[in-house]
Design an enzyme around this catalytic site. Sequence first.
Site, mmCIF file in Angstrom:
data_model
loop_
_atom_site.group_PDB
_atom_site.id
_atom_site.type_symbol
_atom_site.label_atom_id
_atom_site.label_comp_id
_atom_site.label_asym_id
_atom_site.label_seq_id
_atom_site.Cartn_x
_atom_site.Cartn_y
_atom_site.Cartn_z
ATOM 1 N N HIS A 108 1.922 -32.915 9.839
ATOM 2 C CA HIS A 108 0.878 -31.683 9.698
ATOM 3 C C HIS A 108 -0.377 -32.422 10.079
ATOM 4 C CE1 HIS A 108 2.713 -28.383 7.600
ATOM 5 N NE2 HIS A 108 3.272 -29.196 6.659
ATOM 6 N N GLU A 112 4.763 -24.546 8.755
ATOM 7 C CA GLU A 112 5.931 -25.428 8.282
ATOM 8 C C GLU A 112 7.020 -25.788 8.889
ATOM 9 O OE1 GLU A 112 5.650 -27.038 5.218
ATOM 10 O OE2 GLU A 112 3.525 -26.369 5.080
ATOM 11 N N HIS A 168 7.362 -35.181 8.005
ATOM 12 C CA HIS A 168 6.960 -33.913 8.022
ATOM 13 C C HIS A 168 5.352 -33.770 7.475
ATOM 14 C CE1 HIS A 168 6.878 -29.515 6.631
ATOM 15 N NE2 HIS A 168 5.984 -29.838 5.531
ATOM 16 N N GLU A 169 4.995 -34.621 6.504
ATOM 17 C CA GLU A 169 3.524 -34.694 6.236
ATOM 18 C C GLU A 169 2.697 -35.362 7.249
ATOM 19 O OE1 GLU A 169 2.676 -32.927 3.844
ATOM 20 O OE2 GLU A 169 4.696 -32.305 3.097
#
Length: 521
Positions: free
Chosen positions: A327, A388, A323-324
């Site tokens: 980003h 997100e 997930h990070e």
Amino acid sequence: MSLLYGLQSTRINRFLSGVNNLANRRQWTPPASCPLAPKLRAVNAYWGLNTVSHCHSVTLLPRNFLFCRTLNHKKSRCLSSAQSKELGVLTYRCTVRGDSVLRQGARKVAGVPALAASCSPSCPAVIEARSFRTSARVQAAPVPLLLLILKPVQKLLAIIVGRGIRKWWQALPPNKKELFKDSVRKNKWRLLLGLSAFGLLFVVFYFTHLEVSPVTGRSKLLLVGKEHFRLLSDLEYEVWMEEFKNDLLPERDPRYLTVKEMVYHLTQCNRDVPGISETNWVVHVVDSPAVNAFVLPNGQVFIFTGLLNSVTDVHQLSFLLGHEIAHAVLGHAAEKASLVHLLDFLGMIFLTMIWAICPRDSLAVLGQWIQSKLQEYMFDRPYSRTLEAEADKVGLQLAAKACADVRASSVFWQQMEFSESLHGYPKLPEWLSTHPSHGNRAEYLDRLIPQALKLREVCNCPPLSGPDPRLLFRLTVKRFLEDSEKEDLNITVKKQKTDALPMQKQEQIPLTYVLEKRTAG
């Protein structure tokens, strides 16, 4: 749910230990013949453990992760673009990985094995879920320094100009006000043409600064150049390193090695994704109870030990790291900063109008506050929630290509939601937050998991063994609630029995009766 708010901490810990047992059911104890067994025994000896399953915070990926695929000499076959389009997932190929590449990463940590248990026996059992935020807003979206300095100056200038226009209009005599109104009516078409030209220039400026993401195919606004933004990321990296310089784990710490190998494996399995192979990914593990993680646009990965203590297994941690990384790869920081700059520019125009139209300063201050809140809750926060959700989707695909158990991703958010209920935190509406609610994130990931499982199959990942962790979590919650109800019932029954004990009744003797007895005597 009123039952949950009265739970004692011991019962909360018992439930969380039951959740951690989900990982134990899926843990893998290597046979003595496995080349990984001596390394695992070394890690267990380092932590004073006898078996791998004694550490509940981070566990091993059973036959699905880095070393087992390396030791078994398995390679992933390529994913054609046609197959990818049918799955509706990332439109690039599964990376073909040779054993030599993975072994090179393994040699770097020869002292302590990479997939080590990352918590000590003294790890806290209670998860403080309320403070958890993946990619906090300040950490994930650095704003250009010049605009940071000019932002309050811009607002002050807009207030001064608007207030000056109001004072000028109020000071005009009535006859000049009428002349000005007549002039506006006579030149209304010229004014309309000027406003239309300004609007057209704004639209042209907006569409000429749109870029298509090579990963998702979505158009996004970019007002900041990539090189300029990378320079700002380097400056921000220096700030964070100065802040965390006394809290960083050493490179020989098993927790650091675990995260480093997981990031290495995720990036190697997804190096065909645009932006991953071009970035130098550097891991920093911060010894802090904060449940947080973030990745700077220049590839600097920061993860806190509080997050390592909160995940149930490596599958969940793999998804969070994906997930990070998503980003950073998707350029969400530059995209969010661009939106902020655009909204600030439009906000200056509205702020000038507010201070020019409102007859008193108090009304202008109120109008300015309303305008800022409308911008925050109608644009800023919904856009953050959209980014997100996109990072969740791409991060799940990155974890699937790395052969993690993608079903554990939704379990993590279910754990966080239930932990908040156990601690009695109030449930705020989602529109007040920059992140989706834990429950909505779990539901969204559940809808994406079937596609992610197909992507695992296409990438020739080993089949998942054992029951679905989502089912195990639901059963654990159900059993915990049943046990809690029984305990509350037992406490109620004991209290009723205590209240029902016979008490000696003391009768009051009337005073007249005593006097009559004494008189008769």
